[in-house]
Design a protein around this motif. Structure first.
Motif, PDB file in Angstrom:
ATOM      1  N   ARG A  49     -20.802  36.433 -33.885  1.00  0.00           N
ATOM      2  CA  ARG A  49     -22.220  36.045 -34.028  1.00  0.00           C
ATOM      3  C   ARG A  49     -22.379  34.678 -34.686  1.00  0.00           C
ATOM      4  O   ARG A  49     -23.391  34.023 -34.533  1.00  0.00           O
ATOM      5  N   GLN A  52     -14.491  35.199 -19.130  1.00  0.00           N
ATOM      6  CA  GLN A  52     -13.413  36.142 -18.816  1.00  0.00           C
ATOM      7  C   GLN A  52     -12.235  35.496 -18.089  1.00  0.00           C
ATOM      8  O   GLN A  52     -11.088  35.810 -18.396  1.00  0.00           O
ATOM      9  N   LEU A 100     -12.811  40.567 -27.103  1.00  0.00           N
ATOM     10  CA  LEU A 100     -13.854  41.579 -26.944  1.00  0.00           C
ATOM     11  C   LEU A 100     -15.164  40.949 -26.472  1.00  0.00           C
ATOM     12  O   LEU A 100     -15.866  41.527 -25.656  1.00  0.00           O
ATOM     13  N   GLU A 101     -15.470  39.782 -26.968  1.00  0.00           N
ATOM     14  CA  GLU A 101     -16.692  39.083 -26.578  1.00  0.00           C
ATOM     15  C   GLU A 101     -16.706  38.758 -25.087  1.00  0.00           C
ATOM     16  O   GLU A 101     -17.752  38.821 -24.442  1.00  0.00           O
ATOM     17  N   THR A 102     -15.562  38.436 -24.526  1.00  0.00           N
ATOM     18  CA  THR A 102     -15.539  38.030 -23.115  1.00  0.00           C
ATOM     19  C   THR A 102     -15.854  39.184 -22.169  1.00  0.00           C
ATOM     20  O   THR A 102     -16.193  38.939 -21.014  1.00  0.00           O
ATOM     21  N   THR A 103     -15.773  40.421 -22.648  1.00  0.00           N
ATOM     22  CA  THR A 103     -16.162  41.536 -21.778  1.00  0.00           C
ATOM     23  C   THR A 103     -17.652  41.483 -21.480  1.00  0.00           C
ATOM     24  O   THR A 103     -18.095  42.001 -20.461  1.00  0.00           O
ATOM     25  N   ALA A 104     -18.422  40.852 -22.352  1.00  0.00           N
ATOM     26  CA  ALA A 104     -19.862  40.694 -22.139  1.00  0.00           C
ATOM     27  C   ALA A 104     -20.227  39.268 -21.739  1.00  0.00           C
ATOM     28  O   ALA A 104     -21.393  38.947 -21.602  1.00  0.00           O
ATOM     29  N   ALA A 105     -19.233  38.417 -21.575  1.00  0.00           N
ATOM     30  CA  ALA A 105     -19.458  37.014 -21.209  1.00  0.00           C
ATOM     31  C   ALA A 105     -18.628  36.710 -19.963  1.00  0.00           C
ATOM     32  O   ALA A 105     -17.542  36.151 -20.053  1.00  0.00           O
ATOM     33  N   PRO A 106     -19.134  37.101 -18.787  1.00  0.00           N
ATOM     34  CA  PRO A 106     -18.340  36.974 -17.566  1.00  0.00           C
ATOM     35  C   PRO A 106     -17.855  35.550 -17.292  1.00  0.00           C
ATOM     36  O   PRO A 106     -16.789  35.368 -16.713  1.00  0.00           O
ATOM     37  N   ASP A 134     -20.865  30.624 -22.981  1.00  0.00           N
ATOM     38  CA  ASP A 134     -19.684  31.084 -22.240  1.00  0.00           C
ATOM     39  C   ASP A 134     -18.625  29.987 -22.182  1.00  0.00           C
ATOM     40  O   ASP A 134     -17.434  30.255 -22.335  1.00  0.00           O
TER      41      ASP A 134
END
Length: 183
Positions: free
Chosen positions: A22, A115, A106-112, A48
């Motif tokens: 965050r 990824q 872990l953040e990249t799972t929600a930031a395509p 991203d």
């Protein structure tokens, strides 16, 4: 002297590693790196892109550490010793960078958009590990590489969270030796 981009990336790693994902905003990175407002967004237009840039930068730093440390390692004992030292560094001297890496994974799972950077970097580490184990004579280097990387990841998570004094060498030795002689 570090470039503006490097200063921004170093600050981003520090922010994420110490305060969590965050804290990763363009404005906070600029402030932490003591850069003029908007500098980070000149390099990384979106969040991203910033996440992906930090993931790649961390991986580049870790690969440089790995390549330098492993250069003279030609025997199983030398590889085990070097991996042990690298894991001690990852959970000690470089713990902020390591915490940032895991948080960003872990953040990249929600930031395509970020990824692909994780996937590419992971593939590079798998390839390097597979090649090293192949040189040591592993009969199944693909499986051995995935097993060794998973074990190292588990050691890191345990040492950074619940077991900071977890011994490293015995586990690394067990996996490397099993990879080389899987009887």
């Amino acid at each position: 002297m570090a470039t503006t981009r490097d200063r921004a990336l170093e600050a981003a790693v520090r922010l994420v590693g110490e305060q969590g994902v965050r804290a990763l905003t363009h404005a906070r990175v600029d402030a932490d790196a003591d850069l003029p407002r908007g500098s980070t967004s000149n390099w990384f237009r979106t969040r991203d892109a910033l996440v992906a840039g930090v993931v790649v930068w961390i991986a580049e730093q870790e690969r440089a550490d790995l390549t330098t440390a492993m250069a003279p390692a030609a025997t199983p004992d030398e590889v085990i010793d070097v991996l042990t030292l690298l894991l001690e560094d990852a959970t000690g001297r470089n713990a902020v960078r390591t915490r940032a890496r895991y948080a960003l994974f872990l953040e990249t799972t929600a930031a395509p958009g970020a990824q692909p950077a994780v996937t590419t970097q992971r593939s590079m580490f798998e390839e390097w590990t597979r090649d090293r184990l192949r040189l040591l004579g592993a009969p199944a280097p693909d499986l051995a590489a995935r097993s060794l990387l998973a074990t190292c990841a588990g050691i890191i998570v345990n040492r950074l969270t619940v077991a900071p004094d977890l011994p490293i060498r015995p586990t690394v030795e067990l996996v490397v030796r099993s990879a080389l002689d899987p009887r």
